[in-house]
Design a protein around this motif. Sequence first.
Motif, mmCIF file in Angstrom:
data_model
loop_
_atom_site.group_PDB
_atom_site.id
_atom_site.type_symbol
_atom_site.label_atom_id
_atom_site.label_comp_id
_atom_site.label_asym_id
_atom_site.label_seq_id
_atom_site.Cartn_x
_atom_site.Cartn_y
_atom_site.Cartn_z
ATOM 1 N N THR A 92 37.507 18.763 46.703
ATOM 2 C CA THR A 92 36.755 19.934 47.165
ATOM 3 C C THR A 92 36.276 20.791 45.999
ATOM 4 O O THR A 92 35.153 21.276 45.990
ATOM 5 N N CYS A 93 37.153 20.993 45.040
ATOM 6 C CA CYS A 93 36.828 21.884 43.917
ATOM 7 C C CYS A 93 37.794 21.545 42.780
ATOM 8 O O CYS A 93 38.747 20.786 42.971
ATOM 9 N N SER A 95 40.061 23.323 41.496
ATOM 10 C CA SER A 95 41.432 23.785 41.736
ATOM 11 C C SER A 95 42.215 22.784 42.577
ATOM 12 O O SER A 95 43.402 22.545 42.330
ATOM 13 N N ILE A 96 41.555 22.178 43.561
ATOM 14 C CA ILE A 96 42.259 21.173 44.375
ATOM 15 C C ILE A 96 42.512 19.911 43.528
ATOM 16 O O ILE A 96 43.559 19.266 43.654
ATOM 17 N N VAL A 228 35.794 31.471 52.977
ATOM 18 C CA VAL A 228 36.577 30.234 53.029
ATOM 19 C C VAL A 228 37.299 30.091 54.364
ATOM 20 O O VAL A 228 37.167 29.091 55.059
ATOM 21 N N THR A 284 30.947 23.934 48.400
ATOM 22 C CA THR A 284 31.809 22.892 47.818
ATOM 23 C C THR A 284 31.199 21.496 47.975
ATOM 24 O O THR A 284 31.780 20.522 47.528
ATOM 25 N N VAL A 313 38.238 34.455 49.180
ATOM 26 C CA VAL A 313 39.584 34.286 48.618
ATOM 27 C C VAL A 313 39.461 34.553 47.111
ATOM 28 O O VAL A 313 38.582 33.998 46.441
ATOM 29 N N PHE A 315 39.479 34.491 43.307
ATOM 30 C CA PHE A 315 39.378 33.391 42.332
ATOM 31 C C PHE A 315 38.776 32.103 42.919
ATOM 32 O O PHE A 315 38.941 31.032 42.329
ATOM 33 N N GLU A 317 36.125 30.013 42.883
ATOM 34 C CA GLU A 317 34.922 29.892 42.061
ATOM 35 C C GLU A 317 33.693 29.406 42.839
ATOM 36 O O GLU A 317 32.616 29.992 42.723
ATOM 37 N N PRO A 318 33.825 28.324 43.649
ATOM 38 C CA PRO A 318 32.615 27.847 44.336
ATOM 39 C C PRO A 318 31.965 28.925 45.204
ATOM 40 O O PRO A 318 30.749 29.043 45.251
#
Length: 364
Positions: A92-93, A95-96, A228, A284, A313, A315, A317-318
């Motif tokens: 997804t991004c 972070s994931i 989100v 995303t 949410v 932070f 970023e997307p």
Amino acid sequence: MMRFEPPSRREYIRDQKMRQGRRVFGVFPAQYPKEILWALNILPVEIWDPPVKTTRADAHLQPYICSVVRSGLELVLQGKCDDLDGFLFPHTCDSIQNLASIVNDYLGIEKPCYFFYHPKAHYGPSSRAYYLEQLRNFASTLGKRWGAVEPEELERSVSQGQQTASLVREAYDLRAAGTLGATNEEFYGVIRQGEFLHPDDFLPLMRNFLETSKGRSGSGSPVILSGVLPNPPELLRLLDELHVRVVEDDLLNCSRRLIVPPVSAADPFEVLTEQYFLMPPCSTREGSIQARLEYLFEKVERSGAKGVIFWIVKFCEPELFGVPQLVEEIKKKGLATLVLDSELHQGPSGQIRTRIEAFVEMMS
Ligand code: SF4
């Protein structure tokens, strides 16, 4: 007590394993082909915003990582995923991706981890071929451990996925038309049960919700919620209290992946591919700012919304990337906008409440 109170996840998972003989996977955000899992008698249980106090995850993550990832990792570290049979990490991004690497490579958790990669480049014929291949590879990778995907089972799952999408779409249509008698809290309380209920249970729940909720929506200022996910829950309660009606949303974990138009094709993998490329634009996946604006303006048009709340949410970023431009263009149309960011489960502070009240006054 809220209508349609969700069952306890822990008990539901236990029941699914014991009585239905299903395997259960923890699935991190956001979009993935759940039909393939259902076809293998695997129940995907999505991990978006578990209500855990973060204590151990901080040692593994930089301070600027979103709380979706932070709380998901915390859940794993606290041993609250021990009953699960595996994990799935959609790409997804960043972070994931980072989380997937921590769980799979560093924690020594002895559970199978799977990954699902979406096309990230601009959509074209090659993206379709790529996605179709990803689906087939995903099914065959899972099949090595959990048994081959039987075509009839996949067809059945795809059909259940389509019935689910159709009922969710109906709920969104009724709400946008002002003919759904449900509070903001009730609406999302029901829709979000699809994050862990099997369609055998979610479909009757949705039918019951629709049957018992058709009617007039309450009066109040109509708004669109973008971001989100609808968390903290107190936000929805506050909007209900202030008579603000969410009439549409542009949320990653709701309309952006749940509103899928009906598609038919002989091959279920083709159906899933077709559906994927008809999903609404998203930060995303492939989704230019222009496409997202058009999507939002369509929603404004059909629901009569007077404003858009960007509930981001911290932070993420997307999402944060596109907000300034979206806000600027939406304001040019004479709509009210409000941008708020917060951690998960951080109820609206006094200051945020005041800002929401001012936003409501501005709309009226
Ligand atoms: S909140 Fe944003 S950054 Fe965090 S997992 Fe979701 S999309 Fe990624």
